[in-house]
Write an enzyme that holds these catalytic residues in place. Sequence first.
Site, PDB file in Angstrom:
ATOM      1  N   LYS A 285       0.919  -1.189  -0.122  1.00 26.14           N
ATOM      2  CA  LYS A 285      -0.190  -0.166   0.019  1.00 26.14           C
ATOM      3  C   LYS A 285       1.016   1.303   0.164  1.00 26.14           C
ATOM      4  O   LYS A 285       1.870   1.293   0.571  1.00 26.14           O
ATOM      5  CB  LYS A 285      -0.900   0.175   1.282  1.00 26.14           C
ATOM      6  CG  LYS A 285      -2.197   0.955   1.394  1.00 26.14           C
ATOM      7  CD  LYS A 285      -3.172   0.125   0.376  1.00 26.14           C
ATOM      8  CE  LYS A 285      -4.449   0.970   0.146  1.00 26.14           C
ATOM      9  NZ  LYS A 285      -5.706   0.328  -0.091  1.00 26.14           N
TER      10      LYS A 285
ATOM     11  N   ASP B 131      -6.944   4.237  -4.468  1.00 26.17           N
ATOM     12  CA  ASP B 131      -7.734   4.102  -3.225  1.00 26.17           C
ATOM     13  C   ASP B 131      -8.408   5.575  -2.953  1.00 26.17           C
ATOM     14  O   ASP B 131      -8.576   6.433  -3.781  1.00 26.17           O
ATOM     15  CB  ASP B 131      -6.646   3.780  -2.190  1.00 26.17           C
ATOM     16  CG  ASP B 131      -7.367   3.313  -0.785  1.00 26.17           C
ATOM     17  OD1 ASP B 131      -8.048   1.996  -0.595  1.00 26.17           O
ATOM     18  OD2 ASP B 131      -7.400   3.940   0.148  1.00 26.17           O
TER      19      ASP B 131
HETATM   20  P1  NDP Z   1     -13.094   7.726  -2.778  1.00 25.72           P
HETATM   21  O1  NDP Z   1     -11.850   8.693  -2.533  1.00 25.72           O
HETATM   22  O2  NDP Z   1     -13.424   7.379  -4.119  1.00 25.72           O
HETATM   23  O3  NDP Z   1     -14.148   8.196  -1.715  1.00 25.72           O
HETATM   24  C1  NDP Z   1     -14.108   8.230  -0.409  1.00 25.72           C
HETATM   25  C2  NDP Z   1     -15.396   8.708   0.358  1.00 25.72           C
HETATM   26  O4  NDP Z   1     -14.892   8.335   1.708  1.00 25.72           O
HETATM   27  C3  NDP Z   1     -15.804  10.034   0.148  1.00 25.72           C
HETATM   28  O5  NDP Z   1     -17.046  10.306   0.231  1.00 25.72           O
HETATM   29  C4  NDP Z   1     -15.021  10.708   1.260  1.00 25.72           C
HETATM   30  O6  NDP Z   1     -15.632  11.855   1.699  1.00 25.72           O
HETATM   31  C5  NDP Z   1     -15.356   9.542   2.439  1.00 25.72           C
HETATM   32  N1  NDP Z   1     -14.076   9.802   3.256  1.00 25.72           N
HETATM   33  C6  NDP Z   1     -12.853   9.505   3.163  1.00 25.72           C
HETATM   34  N2  NDP Z   1     -12.184   9.742   4.255  1.00 25.72           N
HETATM   35  C7  NDP Z   1     -12.976   9.940   5.302  1.00 25.72           C
HETATM   36  C8  NDP Z   1     -12.936  10.426   6.482  1.00 25.72           C
HETATM   37  N3  NDP Z   1     -11.806  10.204   7.070  1.00 25.72           N
HETATM   38  N4  NDP Z   1     -13.982  10.428   7.387  1.00 25.72           N
HETATM   39  C9  NDP Z   1     -15.360  10.823   6.602  1.00 25.72           C
HETATM   40  N5  NDP Z   1     -15.629  10.323   5.339  1.00 25.72           N
HETATM   41  C10 NDP Z   1     -14.555  10.206   4.554  1.00 25.72           C
HETATM   42  O7  NDP Z   1     -12.134   6.484  -2.134  1.00 25.72           O
HETATM   43  P2  NDP Z   1     -12.771   4.726  -2.402  1.00 25.72           P
HETATM   44  O8  NDP Z   1     -14.380   4.867  -2.422  1.00 25.72           O
HETATM   45  O9  NDP Z   1     -11.914   4.320  -3.588  1.00 25.72           O
HETATM   46  O10 NDP Z   1     -12.529   4.223  -0.934  1.00 25.72           O
HETATM   47  C11 NDP Z   1     -13.593   4.192  -0.012  1.00 25.72           C
HETATM   48  C12 NDP Z   1     -13.131   2.952   0.964  1.00 25.72           C
HETATM   49  O11 NDP Z   1     -12.783   1.850   0.297  1.00 25.72           O
HETATM   50  C13 NDP Z   1     -11.487   3.090   1.549  1.00 25.72           C
HETATM   51  O12 NDP Z   1     -11.555   2.666   2.742  1.00 25.72           O
HETATM   52  C14 NDP Z   1     -10.702   2.269   0.519  1.00 25.72           C
HETATM   53  O13 NDP Z   1      -9.425   1.840   1.410  1.00 25.72           O
HETATM   54  C15 NDP Z   1     -11.555   1.154   0.254  1.00 25.72           C
HETATM   55  N6  NDP Z   1     -11.389   0.409  -0.864  1.00 25.72           N
HETATM   56  C16 NDP Z   1     -11.289   1.155  -2.023  1.00 25.72           C
HETATM   57  C17 NDP Z   1     -11.094   0.132  -3.095  1.00 25.72           C
HETATM   58  C18 NDP Z   1     -10.988   0.742  -4.611  1.00 25.72           C
HETATM   59  O14 NDP Z   1     -11.038  -0.054  -5.332  1.00 25.72           O
HETATM   60  N7  NDP Z   1     -11.123   1.872  -4.744  1.00 25.72           N
HETATM   61  C19 NDP Z   1     -10.957  -1.136  -2.991  1.00 25.72           C
HETATM   62  C20 NDP Z   1     -11.149  -1.749  -1.644  1.00 25.72           C
HETATM   63  C21 NDP Z   1     -11.234  -0.921  -0.693  1.00 25.72           C
HETATM   64  P3  NDP Z   1     -14.975  13.359   1.295  1.00 25.72           P
HETATM   65  O15 NDP Z   1     -15.124  13.592  -0.225  1.00 25.72           O
HETATM   66  O16 NDP Z   1     -15.442  14.062   2.164  1.00 25.72           O
HETATM   67  O17 NDP Z   1     -13.480  12.999   1.537  1.00 25.72           O
HETATM   68  O1  2IT Z   2      -8.049  -1.555  -0.681  1.00 28.03           O
HETATM   69  C1  2IT Z   2      -7.743  -2.062  -1.903  1.00 28.03           C
HETATM   70  O2  2IT Z   2      -7.991  -3.329  -2.313  1.00 28.03           O
HETATM   71  C2  2IT Z   2      -7.646  -1.292  -2.918  1.00 28.03           C
HETATM   72  N1  2IT Z   2      -7.494   0.000  -2.680  1.00 28.03           N
HETATM   73  C3  2IT Z   2      -7.451  -1.673  -4.308  1.00 28.03           C
HETATM   74  C4  2IT Z   2      -6.199  -2.110  -4.480  1.00 28.03           C
HETATM   75  C5  2IT Z   2      -5.906  -2.520  -6.205  1.00 28.03           C
HETATM   76  O3  2IT Z   2      -4.460  -2.884  -6.336  1.00 28.03           O
HETATM   77  O4  2IT Z   2      -6.553  -2.696  -6.857  1.00 28.03           O
END
Ligand code: NDP
Ligand code: 2IT
Length: 452
Positions: free
Chosen positions: A126, A166
């Site tokens: 990561k 992420d």
């Molecule tokens: P994005 O940046 O697309 O969206 C994040 C969302 O979560 C936004 O709505 C954001 O609000 C909110 N958020 C982030 N940090 C905080 C915080 N500290 N407090 C409150 N709200 C928060 O990210 P993703 O959708 O990609 O990721 C969301 C989660 O999913 C994370 O935990 C990530 O690790 C996990 N994840 C993502 C993957 C991927 O493929 N993208 C794969 C697996 C897991 P704001 O806009 O106000 O910051």
């Molecule tokens: O938390 C996760 O699994 C991710 N943000 C996606 C990682 C990836 O390599 O696609």
Amino acid sequence: MNQLTEQIYQRVCRLDPDQKEFQQAVYTFLLSMDRIVDELPEVTYHKVIERMVEPERAIIFRVPWMDDEGRLQINRGFRVQQSSALGPYKGGLRFHPSVNLSIMKFLAFEQVFKNSLTGLPMGGGKGGSDFDPKGKSDAEVMRFCQSFMNELFRHIGPDTDVPAGDIGVGGREVGFLFGQYKKITNSFTGVLTGKGQSFGGSLIRPEATGYGLVYFCNEILAGEGRKLEGSTCLVSGSGNVAQFTVEKLNAFGAKVVTLSDSSGMIYDEEGITPEKLAYVKQLKNVKRGRISEYAEKYKGVTYVPRTGNGANPIWDIKADYAFPCATQNEINAEDAANLVKNGIKLVGEGANMPCAAEAERLFLDKGVLLAPSKAANAGGVAVSGLEMSQNSMRLKWTSQEVDQRLQNIMKGIYESAKSAADRYSEHNNFVDGANIAGFLKVADAMIAQGYV
Ligand code: NDP
Ligand code: 2IT
């Protein structure tokens, strides 16, 4: 805890007393290890768990970049290369002001077992930065990404370490990072995943985490004679994972009544229809606005601003199933008690480690079906793995083909977590099941590869 796992945990806390998130991820993992260590003397003999809690390598670097006013800005960059036992390091990059070594290490640690569960040949890692993309122009984001890659490039490669997105890193950022890597190394390779469709990205990668989460939870529910159709669901966040979770829940005939961002939440009793979701995608991905604007656009919608660190009102709304898709520890003990009080049946973790340790414990004790992140959100990295395969073969699969593979992978993860739970823990304890099933494969590879 048994003696071995207790010692490992104490050592982690002693070495890095300020890394709370990392300690939490290790702690909950070790509770699952308690179920198996006595049965597996080779794990103890080869100090497999002791090795696993130490990253193979952690890189910290300076990222200088120029803002639009011509002022020099300095951020900190990270890449934690946790394990290469199963394949090249693989995992996302997070750009968020909260990023620090503890958060990077917890995410890298979780990623190892998640990637193992997918069945694809990927190690775990990561990275990211405390850079805040909010309010920055495209040009600023590009200059930041270029500077970040000026250092990162020497540590990654298609057979070494393959980053992706992420929080705060989506298609725009991956594009800029890829462009800079290509320029510096003079090579066009699958060094990043989540790329644009025109330069090697896989179809369904943007959708994969949210879709995979819903496929996985659907398997759990079906095993209990329950279904998504006709249910009411809570989803938090409004980014990549939240959006495609809502999309797939709608497709299964569920009604989603909430979304949120770091400023607050919306409650739409009528449900976030596909048409309203299209508005959210435009609002968040193109306009980069706030979720509060949803409540200004649609009648009958309540907006509740986020205040303090107490109970989050989003988890005090009555519903059947909850899908935290924002960030770590977004469900604390009080939130979990509210969800239980309101009769929640399933919590599907889209975000990484969204439940605090006490919340996780309460759900397991109260018989709430808990789909843990390392299994439930593995669809994203799984399709990243499929993107790597397509890049290596220099071809592109159709959406149907990728989606079918994603469904098969999520079903496979469900089956391995379930059978590990039945064998070593309690029926339907998918937390233990996912930890154990993910662990066993990595442990086997580590033992076979000697002390490295
Ligand atoms: P994005 O940046 O697309 O969206 C994040 C969302 O979560 C936004 O709505 C954001 O609000 C909110 N958020 C982030 N940090 C905080 C915080 N500290 N407090 C409150 N709200 C928060 O990210 P993703 O959708 O990609 O990721 C969301 C989660 O999913 C994370 O935990 C990530 O690790 C996990 N994840 C993502 C993957 C991927 O493929 N993208 C794969 C697996 C897991 P704001 O806009 O106000 O910051
Ligand atoms: O938390 C996760 O699994 C991710 N943000 C996606 C990682 C990836 O390599 O696609």
